[in-house]
Design a protein around this motif. Structure first.
Motif, PDB file in Angstrom:
ATOM      1  N   LEU A  67       6.188  28.825 -16.766  1.00 58.07           N
ATOM      2  CA  LEU A  67       6.321  27.429 -17.174  1.00 58.07           C
ATOM      3  C   LEU A  67       5.408  27.084 -18.346  1.00 58.07           C
ATOM      4  CD1 LEU A  67       6.523  25.675 -13.708  1.00 58.07           C
ATOM      5  CD2 LEU A  67       8.388  26.153 -15.287  1.00 58.07           C
ATOM      6  N   ASP A  68       4.296  27.762 -18.483  1.00 54.30           N
ATOM      7  CA  ASP A  68       3.351  27.472 -19.561  1.00 54.30           C
ATOM      8  C   ASP A  68       3.749  28.114 -20.888  1.00 54.30           C
ATOM      9  OD1 ASP A  68       1.871  25.974 -17.839  1.00 54.30           O
ATOM     10  OD2 ASP A  68       0.437  27.577 -17.374  1.00 54.30           O
ATOM     11  N   ALA A  69       4.738  28.981 -20.880  1.00 55.50           N
ATOM     12  CA  ALA A  69       5.152  29.654 -22.114  1.00 55.50           C
ATOM     13  C   ALA A  69       5.825  28.641 -23.049  1.00 55.50           C
ATOM     14  CB  ALA A  69       6.120  30.774 -21.781  1.00 55.50           C
ATOM     15  N   PRO A  70       5.605  28.790 -24.378  1.00 59.94           N
ATOM     16  CA  PRO A  70       6.241  27.847 -25.310  1.00 59.94           C
ATOM     17  C   PRO A  70       7.751  28.054 -25.355  1.00 59.94           C
ATOM     18  CG  PRO A  70       5.094  29.575 -26.495  1.00 59.94           C
ATOM     19  CD  PRO A  70       4.761  29.750 -25.048  1.00 59.94           C
ATOM     20  N   VAL A  71       8.473  26.979 -25.604  1.00 63.39           N
ATOM     21  CA  VAL A  71       9.930  27.020 -25.658  1.00 63.39           C
ATOM     22  C   VAL A  71      10.355  27.091 -27.117  1.00 63.39           C
ATOM     23  CG1 VAL A  71      12.036  25.769 -25.090  1.00 63.39           C
ATOM     24  CG2 VAL A  71      10.088  25.696 -23.537  1.00 63.39           C
ATOM     25  N   ASP A  72      11.193  28.054 -27.439  1.00 59.90           N
ATOM     26  CA  ASP A  72      11.688  28.208 -28.805  1.00 59.90           C
ATOM     27  C   ASP A  72      12.874  27.265 -29.008  1.00 59.90           C
ATOM     28  OD1 ASP A  72      12.187  29.121 -31.360  1.00 59.90           O
ATOM     29  OD2 ASP A  72      13.358  30.843 -30.667  1.00 59.90           O
ATOM     30  N   THR A  73      12.706  26.302 -29.910  1.00 60.66           N
ATOM     31  CA  THR A  73      13.775  25.316 -30.159  1.00 60.66           C
ATOM     32  C   THR A  73      14.332  25.450 -31.564  1.00 60.66           C
ATOM     33  OG1 THR A  73      12.124  23.688 -30.821  1.00 60.66           O
ATOM     34  CG2 THR A  73      12.818  23.663 -28.521  1.00 60.66           C
ATOM     35  N   GLY A  74      14.197  26.608 -32.168  1.00 64.96           N
ATOM     36  CA  GLY A  74      14.679  26.807 -33.526  1.00 64.96           C
ATOM     37  C   GLY A  74      16.188  26.718 -33.645  1.00 64.96           C
ATOM     38  N   ASP A  75      16.916  27.085 -32.620  1.00 65.20           N
ATOM     39  CA  ASP A  75      18.371  27.055 -32.692  1.00 65.20           C
ATOM     40  C   ASP A  75      18.970  25.818 -32.022  1.00 65.20           C
ATOM     41  OD1 ASP A  75      17.651  27.729 -30.157  1.00 65.20           O
ATOM     42  OD2 ASP A  75      19.159  29.297 -29.903  1.00 65.20           O
ATOM     43  N   ALA A  76      18.150  24.851 -31.717  1.00 68.40           N
ATOM     44  CA  ALA A  76      18.650  23.633 -31.063  1.00 68.40           C
ATOM     45  C   ALA A  76      19.386  22.756 -32.081  1.00 68.40           C
ATOM     46  CB  ALA A  76      17.490  22.859 -30.458  1.00 68.40           C
ATOM     47  N   PRO A  77      20.432  22.049 -31.668  1.00 69.38           N
ATOM     48  CA  PRO A  77      21.140  21.168 -32.597  1.00 69.38           C
ATOM     49  C   PRO A  77      20.266  19.978 -32.994  1.00 69.38           C
ATOM     50  CG  PRO A  77      22.001  20.911 -30.389  1.00 69.38           C
ATOM     51  CD  PRO A  77      21.006  22.036 -30.342  1.00 69.38           C
ATOM     52  N   ALA A  78      20.562  19.441 -34.156  1.00 71.60           N
ATOM     53  CA  ALA A  78      19.788  18.293 -34.653  1.00 71.60           C
ATOM     54  C   ALA A  78      20.145  17.053 -33.825  1.00 71.60           C
ATOM     55  CB  ALA A  78      20.126  18.045 -36.120  1.00 71.60           C
ATOM     56  N   LEU A  79      19.130  16.267 -33.510  1.00 67.99           N
ATOM     57  CA  LEU A  79      19.353  15.056 -32.735  1.00 67.99           C
ATOM     58  C   LEU A  79      19.698  13.913 -33.675  1.00 67.99           C
ATOM     59  CD1 LEU A  79      16.413  15.322 -30.185  1.00 67.99           C
ATOM     60  CD2 LEU A  79      18.809  15.804 -29.770  1.00 67.99           C
ATOM     61  N   VAL A  80      20.726  13.207 -33.331  1.00 70.58           N
ATOM     62  CA  VAL A  80      21.136  12.058 -34.141  1.00 70.58           C
ATOM     63  C   VAL A  80      20.902  10.812 -33.316  1.00 70.58           C
ATOM     64  CG1 VAL A  80      23.045  10.937 -35.323  1.00 70.58           C
ATOM     65  CG2 VAL A  80      22.890  13.438 -35.280  1.00 70.58           C
ATOM     66  N   GLN A  81      20.158   9.884 -33.870  1.00 72.61           N
ATOM     67  CA  GLN A  81      19.897   8.642 -33.146  1.00 72.61           C
ATOM     68  C   GLN A  81      20.985   7.642 -33.454  1.00 72.61           C
ATOM     69  OE1 GLN A  81      16.000   7.210 -34.030  1.00 72.61           O
ATOM     70  NE2 GLN A  81      14.968   8.934 -33.021  1.00 72.61           N
ATOM     71  N   LYS A  82      21.478   7.008 -32.431  1.00 77.84           N
ATOM     72  CA  LYS A  82      22.509   5.980 -32.606  1.00 77.84           C
ATOM     73  C   LYS A  82      21.841   4.631 -32.814  1.00 77.84           C
ATOM     74  CE  LYS A  82      25.942   8.390 -29.914  1.00 77.84           C
ATOM     75  NZ  LYS A  82      26.879   8.348 -28.830  1.00 77.84           N
ATOM     76  N   PRO A  83      22.456   3.771 -33.673  1.00 79.70           N
ATOM     77  CA  PRO A  83      21.830   2.450 -33.917  1.00 79.70           C
ATOM     78  C   PRO A  83      21.899   1.526 -32.749  1.00 79.70           C
ATOM     79  CG  PRO A  83      23.810   2.728 -35.257  1.00 79.70           C
ATOM     80  CD  PRO A  83      23.609   3.981 -34.495  1.00 79.70           C
TER      81      PRO A  83
END
Length: 83
Positions: A67-83
């Motif tokens: 659980l303490d290991a870092p999570v690789d988020t390099g391939d995660a999709p970009a988050l788009v915020q809705k208005p």
């Protein structure tokens, strides 16, 4: 004649049963200790003959190290915020 003889026999039989129970309890602890010693010796010999005592036991990781290991988020999709 029968009644006194019956009471005497009852007392003798009851005493014999009690004595047998006490004697069985005192010898069972000695027997169980020696049985455990023999069992441990047999298990040790079995491990030596089969070669199990030479095999290294792998250490397991605890859940906290995973659980303490870092999570690789390099391939995660970009988050788009809705208005």
């Amino acid at each position: 004649m029968n009644r006194p003889l019956l009471s005497v026999c009852s007392v003798v039989l009851f005493g014999a049963c009690s004595f047998a129970a006490v004697a069985a309890d005192s010898t069972s602890t000695q027997t169980s200790n020696s049985a455990e010693t023999v069992r441990a010796h047999v298990e040790k010999q079995r491990e030596q003959l089969s070669g199990v005592d030479k095999v290294a036991v792998p250490t397991t990781q605890s859940s906290s190290t995973v659980l303490d290991a870092p999570v690789d988020t390099g391939d995660a999709p970009a988050l788009v915020q809705k208005p």
